[in-house]
Design an enzyme around this catalytic site. Sequence first.
Site, PDB file in Angstrom:
ATOM      1  N   LYS A 129      -4.937  10.365  -2.897  1.00 45.37           N
ATOM      2  CA  LYS A 129      -4.620  10.523  -1.485  1.00 45.37           C
ATOM      3  C   LYS A 129      -3.112  10.485  -1.303  1.00 45.37           C
ATOM      4  CE  LYS A 129      -2.923   7.121  -0.259  1.00 45.37           C
ATOM      5  NZ  LYS A 129      -1.718   6.338  -0.710  1.00 45.37           N
ATOM      6  N   TYR A 214      -4.941   5.271   5.469  1.00 49.06           N
ATOM      7  CA  TYR A 214      -6.061   4.321   5.347  1.00 49.06           C
ATOM      8  C   TYR A 214      -6.657   4.002   6.719  1.00 49.06           C
ATOM      9  CZ  TYR A 214      -5.077   3.471   0.427  1.00 49.06           C
ATOM     10  OH  TYR A 214      -4.913   3.622  -0.930  1.00 49.06           O
TER      11      TYR A 214
HETATM   12  P1  NAD Z   1       4.553   6.507  -9.313  1.00 49.92           P
HETATM   13  O1  NAD Z   1       5.926   6.918  -8.918  1.00 49.92           O
HETATM   14  O2  NAD Z   1       4.352   5.130  -9.829  1.00 49.92           O
HETATM   15  O3  NAD Z   1       3.966   7.511 -10.378  1.00 49.92           O
HETATM   16  C1  NAD Z   1       4.072   8.910 -10.236  1.00 49.92           C
HETATM   17  C2  NAD Z   1       3.995   9.561 -11.600  1.00 49.92           C
HETATM   18  O4  NAD Z   1       4.145  10.971 -11.443  1.00 49.92           O
HETATM   19  C3  NAD Z   1       5.098   9.090 -12.550  1.00 49.92           C
HETATM   20  O5  NAD Z   1       4.546   8.819 -13.810  1.00 49.92           O
HETATM   21  C4  NAD Z   1       6.041  10.266 -12.618  1.00 49.92           C
HETATM   22  O6  NAD Z   1       6.710  10.358 -13.857  1.00 49.92           O
HETATM   23  C5  NAD Z   1       5.072  11.427 -12.421  1.00 49.92           C
HETATM   24  N1  NAD Z   1       5.726  12.656 -11.980  1.00 49.92           N
HETATM   25  C6  NAD Z   1       5.403  13.879 -12.411  1.00 49.92           C
HETATM   26  N2  NAD Z   1       6.205  14.805 -11.864  1.00 49.92           N
HETATM   27  C7  NAD Z   1       7.053  14.154 -11.054  1.00 49.92           C
HETATM   28  C8  NAD Z   1       8.122  14.566 -10.218  1.00 49.92           C
HETATM   29  N3  NAD Z   1       8.472  15.866 -10.094  1.00 49.92           N
HETATM   30  N4  NAD Z   1       8.780  13.631  -9.519  1.00 49.92           N
HETATM   31  C9  NAD Z   1       8.446  12.335  -9.602  1.00 49.92           C
HETATM   32  N5  NAD Z   1       7.442  11.880 -10.392  1.00 49.92           N
HETATM   33  C10 NAD Z   1       6.754  12.780 -11.112  1.00 49.92           C
HETATM   34  O7  NAD Z   1       3.628   6.755  -8.024  1.00 49.92           O
HETATM   35  P2  NAD Z   1       2.172   6.170  -7.793  1.00 49.92           P
HETATM   36  O8  NAD Z   1       2.266   4.947  -6.985  1.00 49.92           O
HETATM   37  O9  NAD Z   1       1.448   6.119  -9.084  1.00 49.92           O
HETATM   38  O10 NAD Z   1       1.551   7.301  -6.836  1.00 49.92           O
HETATM   39  C11 NAD Z   1       1.035   8.512  -7.346  1.00 49.92           C
HETATM   40  C12 NAD Z   1      -0.051   9.048  -6.393  1.00 49.92           C
HETATM   41  O11 NAD Z   1      -1.100   8.095  -6.307  1.00 49.92           O
HETATM   42  C13 NAD Z   1       0.424   9.261  -4.940  1.00 49.92           C
HETATM   43  O12 NAD Z   1      -0.163  10.410  -4.408  1.00 49.92           O
HETATM   44  C14 NAD Z   1      -0.050   8.027  -4.221  1.00 49.92           C
HETATM   45  O13 NAD Z   1      -0.290   8.236  -2.840  1.00 49.92           O
HETATM   46  C15 NAD Z   1      -1.334   7.716  -4.955  1.00 49.92           C
HETATM   47  N6  NAD Z   1      -1.694   6.295  -4.923  1.00 49.92           N
HETATM   48  C16 NAD Z   1      -2.947   5.949  -4.546  1.00 49.92           C
HETATM   49  C17 NAD Z   1      -3.311   4.624  -4.498  1.00 49.92           C
HETATM   50  C18 NAD Z   1      -4.720   4.239  -4.126  1.00 49.92           C
HETATM   51  O14 NAD Z   1      -4.982   3.059  -3.940  1.00 49.92           O
HETATM   52  N7  NAD Z   1      -5.639   5.180  -4.049  1.00 49.92           N
HETATM   53  C19 NAD Z   1      -2.391   3.627  -4.795  1.00 49.92           C
HETATM   54  C20 NAD Z   1      -1.104   4.011  -5.185  1.00 49.92           C
HETATM   55  C21 NAD Z   1      -0.761   5.349  -5.244  1.00 49.92           C
END
Ligand code: NAD
Length: 361
Positions: A129, A214
Site C-alpha cells: 500500500k 489506514y
Molecule cells: P524502505 O525505504 O525501507 O525500503 C524501500 C526499498 O526499496 C529499499 O530496499 C530500496 O533500496 C528499494 N528501492 C528500489 N528502488 C528504489 C528507488 N528508486 N529509490 C528508493 N528506494 C528504492 O521503505 P519501506 O518502509 O520498506 O516501504 C516500502 C513500501 O512498503 C512502501 O510502499 C510502503 O508504503 C510499504 N509499507 C507497508 C507497510 C505495511 O504495514 N503494510 C509498512 C511499511 C511500509
Amino acid sequence: MHSRREFLQKLAVSTASLPFLSSNFSLMEERPLRVAIMGLGGYGTRVAEAMQACKRARLVGVVSGTPSKIKAWQAKYNIPDKNCYNYETFDNIKDNPDIDVVYVITPNALHHDHVIRAAKAGKHVICEKPMALNAKEGQEMVDACEQAKVKLLVGYRMHFEPKTLEVVRLRKKNAFGKILFFQGLSGFEIGDPNQWRLNKELAGGGSLMDIGIYAINGARYMVGEEPIWVTAQETKTDKQKFKEGVDETIQFQMGFPSGALASCLSTYSMNNLDRFFLNGEEGFAELQPSTGYGPIEGRTHLGPLNQAHKTHQTIQMDEMAGIIMNGNKPVVPVDGAEGLRDLRIIDAIYRACQSGQKVSV
Ligand code: NAD
C-alpha cells in the site's frame, strides 16, 4: 528417490491446469506459495522474517539493486542464485517456474512499473500500500494483471487481523445496530527529512498516501460501505520538511450512502495516533492501537476483544497463499479493486483539499 513433498508438489503443478478439480483439493494444499520479494528495505525485511513462520508461503527469491543485500538474504534464507534478480534482469523471471508471485515492497511511485512488469512476466503480484500514486495508475495495474491472467493483491495486513475481523463480524451481524459514525486517527512523527516518504516524486504525496490510507481503508471495512463524498482540510506547520505536494496533516470527512459519517486525521507530525472508533445506534467498537504491528487492543460495548495476537505478516502471507493457490475469498477483500477504491478516495481527498469543496467519490 523422490520425497513425498516433491511428489505432492509435482502432482499439484500437474493438476493445477485441471479446472474441474475442487479448489480445496487436499493435495494442492501441500504445495507452498513460492514468493520473491522485490525491495529489500525496512518492510521487506519484516515480511521476510514473518514468513519464516508461515505454513503455506515460502520466500524463495529476491529482486534488489544492491548486490550485498542479495548475498545476505541468500545466506539467511537459503535462496539459490537462479532466483535472484536486479531491476535490469527482473523481466527474466518469466522463465523461472519456481516463483509463483512477486511481492512488490518498493517506494510508492515504483509500484506501477514493478507490478505491470511482474504481471507481464506471468507472475501473480502482491503490491504494498498505497497500490499506486493515483486511481489512473491503479486502474492500469488492475487491467495489466487481468490481461496477463494473474492475481493482484494489496498488502492490506489488517484485513486478516483477528480483532479487526471480530469487529467486522459483529458489525455484519448487526451487533452495533445502524452504523452512525467512524473516527480514524492515523499518524506518527516522521524523522529523517531526506527519506523517500518526504519526496513527492517517490511517495506521490505525504502522510495521506502512507498512513492516512489506514483510516480510509479502516472506515470502509468498519462501516461496511463505500463513501460517496469527501471533504478535507490540509494544515502545514513546516514547509521546509513538507515541501509542495507532500502533505503533513490532513483532516478529512467521508459520507456514506446510509448517512453514516467518518471523521479522520492523517498526519506526519503527531505520535500516539492509531485509533479507530465505530459508533452505532446500539453499541460501539474501539481499537487502539488499530493498525500498528500489534498487538492490536480493543473493546466493544460487549466487552474486551480477546482474540490472540499473531504476527500480521505471517497470517497475511498464509491467507494470501490460500487466495492465490486455492481461490479462497477473504472476509475483507485484498484484491486490486480494493486498492483502487482507496486510491479513488485519496484522489478525491486531495481534490477537496485544493478546492475546499465537497467532492463526490
Ligand atoms: P524502505 O525505504 O525501507 O525500503 C524501500 C526499498 O526499496 C529499499 O530496499 C530500496 O533500496 C528499494 N528501492 C528500489 N528502488 C528504489 C528507488 N528508486 N529509490 C528508493 N528506494 C528504492 O521503505 P519501506 O518502509 O520498506 O516501504 C516500502 C513500501 O512498503 C512502501 O510502499 C510502503 O508504503 C510499504 N509499507 C507497508 C507497510 C505495511 O504495514 N503494510 C509498512 C511499511 C511500509
